[in-house]
Design a protein around this motif. Structure first.
Motif, PDB file in Angstrom:
ATOM      1  N   UNK A  71     -20.756  -3.218  -9.482  1.00  0.00           N
ATOM      2  CA  UNK A  71     -19.867  -4.342  -9.201  1.00  0.00           C
ATOM      3  C   UNK A  71     -19.781  -4.534  -7.684  1.00  0.00           C
ATOM      4  N   UNK A  72     -19.191  -5.613  -7.295  1.00  0.00           N
ATOM      5  CA  UNK A  72     -18.974  -5.880  -5.870  1.00  0.00           C
ATOM      6  C   UNK A  72     -18.042  -4.822  -5.281  1.00  0.00           C
ATOM      7  N   UNK A  73     -18.136  -4.632  -4.002  1.00  0.00           N
ATOM      8  CA  UNK A  73     -17.209  -3.746  -3.306  1.00  0.00           C
ATOM      9  C   UNK A  73     -17.461  -2.263  -3.539  1.00  0.00           C
ATOM     10  N   UNK A  74     -18.678  -1.880  -3.919  1.00  0.00           N
ATOM     11  CA  UNK A  74     -18.978  -0.465  -4.091  1.00  0.00           C
ATOM     12  C   UNK A  74     -18.318   0.170  -5.299  1.00  0.00           C
ATOM     13  N   UNK A  75     -18.134  -0.630  -6.336  1.00  0.00           N
ATOM     14  CA  UNK A  75     -17.521  -0.116  -7.563  1.00  0.00           C
ATOM     15  C   UNK A  75     -18.537  -0.144  -8.695  1.00  0.00           C
ATOM     16  N   UNK A  76     -18.289   0.662  -9.708  1.00  0.00           N
ATOM     17  CA  UNK A  76     -19.140   0.717 -10.890  1.00  0.00           C
ATOM     18  C   UNK A  76     -18.296   0.509 -12.138  1.00  0.00           C
ATOM     19  N   UNK A  77     -18.890  -0.138 -13.147  1.00  0.00           N
ATOM     20  CA  UNK A  77     -18.211  -0.335 -14.429  1.00  0.00           C
ATOM     21  C   UNK A  77     -18.947   0.453 -15.492  1.00  0.00           C
ATOM     22  N   UNK A  78     -18.195   1.273 -16.251  1.00  0.00           N
ATOM     23  CA  UNK A  78     -18.745   2.080 -17.328  1.00  0.00           C
ATOM     24  C   UNK A  78     -17.936   1.807 -18.583  1.00  0.00           C
ATOM     25  N   UNK A  79     -18.617   1.457 -19.666  1.00  0.00           N
ATOM     26  CA  UNK A  79     -17.928   1.237 -20.930  1.00  0.00           C
ATOM     27  C   UNK A  79     -17.941  -0.212 -21.349  1.00  0.00           C
ATOM     28  N   UNK A  80     -17.109  -0.514 -22.325  1.00  0.00           N
ATOM     29  CA  UNK A  80     -17.068  -1.874 -22.863  1.00  0.00           C
ATOM     30  C   UNK A  80     -16.376  -2.820 -21.892  1.00  0.00           C
TER      31      UNK A  80
END
Length: 178
Positions: free
Chosen positions: A100-109
């Motif tokens: 994701x933007x801003x050095x973030x990660x999304x894990x899951x639904x």
């Protein structure tokens, strides 16, 4: 070494194969802990790997070349977390994420997923002398909480906390101590 243990040589070969296919892999779980520690401290029945979802096709090609081409069904499998295996001893527990933007990660639904800092997957360590990217120490400790600790958790967490100066979570006293 137990019958279901993945030797370090297999882990290194799989990581090198992923790298050759351009897969941005990060080692997690027990092998991630041992990578951070720079030595193998126990047997591991599988290899946890964090991979961007966009790299899944390349990962499948890399592992198919190595004979790791079967899905090993578990009750809690999800599209972003499932196990591949070779039918003998090599099992890879995949954890797919989306940057994701801003050095973030999304894990899951989309509905119940978790968003966390990319720094969680920016650790550096080594397996059998081979440098690898792995979970950070504080993220690895965090991933071992929120459920009843197993013996392997009671082994791994105190080692990480001691080595990296992290506070020991409640319930993680080393094995053999009250």
């Amino acid at each position: 070494m137990s019958d279901y243990a993945m030797p370090a040589e297999d882990v290194v070969a799989l990581v090198q194969r992923l790298d050759a296919h351009g897969v941005d892999a990060c080692i997690g779980g027990g092998w991630g802990v041992d990578a951070l520690l720079g030595e193998q401290t126990r047997d591991h029945s599988d290899l946890d790997v964090w991979v961007p979802a966009a790299h899944l096709e390349a990962l499948f090609r890399a592992f198919a070349e190595a004979g790791v081409d079967r899905i090993f069904p578990w009750p809690d499998d999800r599209p972003w977390n499932f196990v591949l295996h070779d039918g003998v001893r090599r099992r890879i527990d995949l954890h797919l994420y989306e940057p994701l933007a801003g050095g973030r990660l999304h894990y899951g639904s989309v509905v119940t997923g978790t968003v966390f800092s990319a720094d969680a997957l920016a650790g550096r360590g080594s397996i059998a002398g081979t440098p690898v990217r792995c979970e950070s120490a504080d993220w690895a400790v965090r991933c071992h909480t929120g459920y009843e600790p197993r013996d392997v958790d009671r082994h791994d967490v105190p080692l990480l906390c001691r080595r990296f100066g992290l506070p020991l979570p409640e319930g993680f006293e080393p094995l053999g101590r009250p």
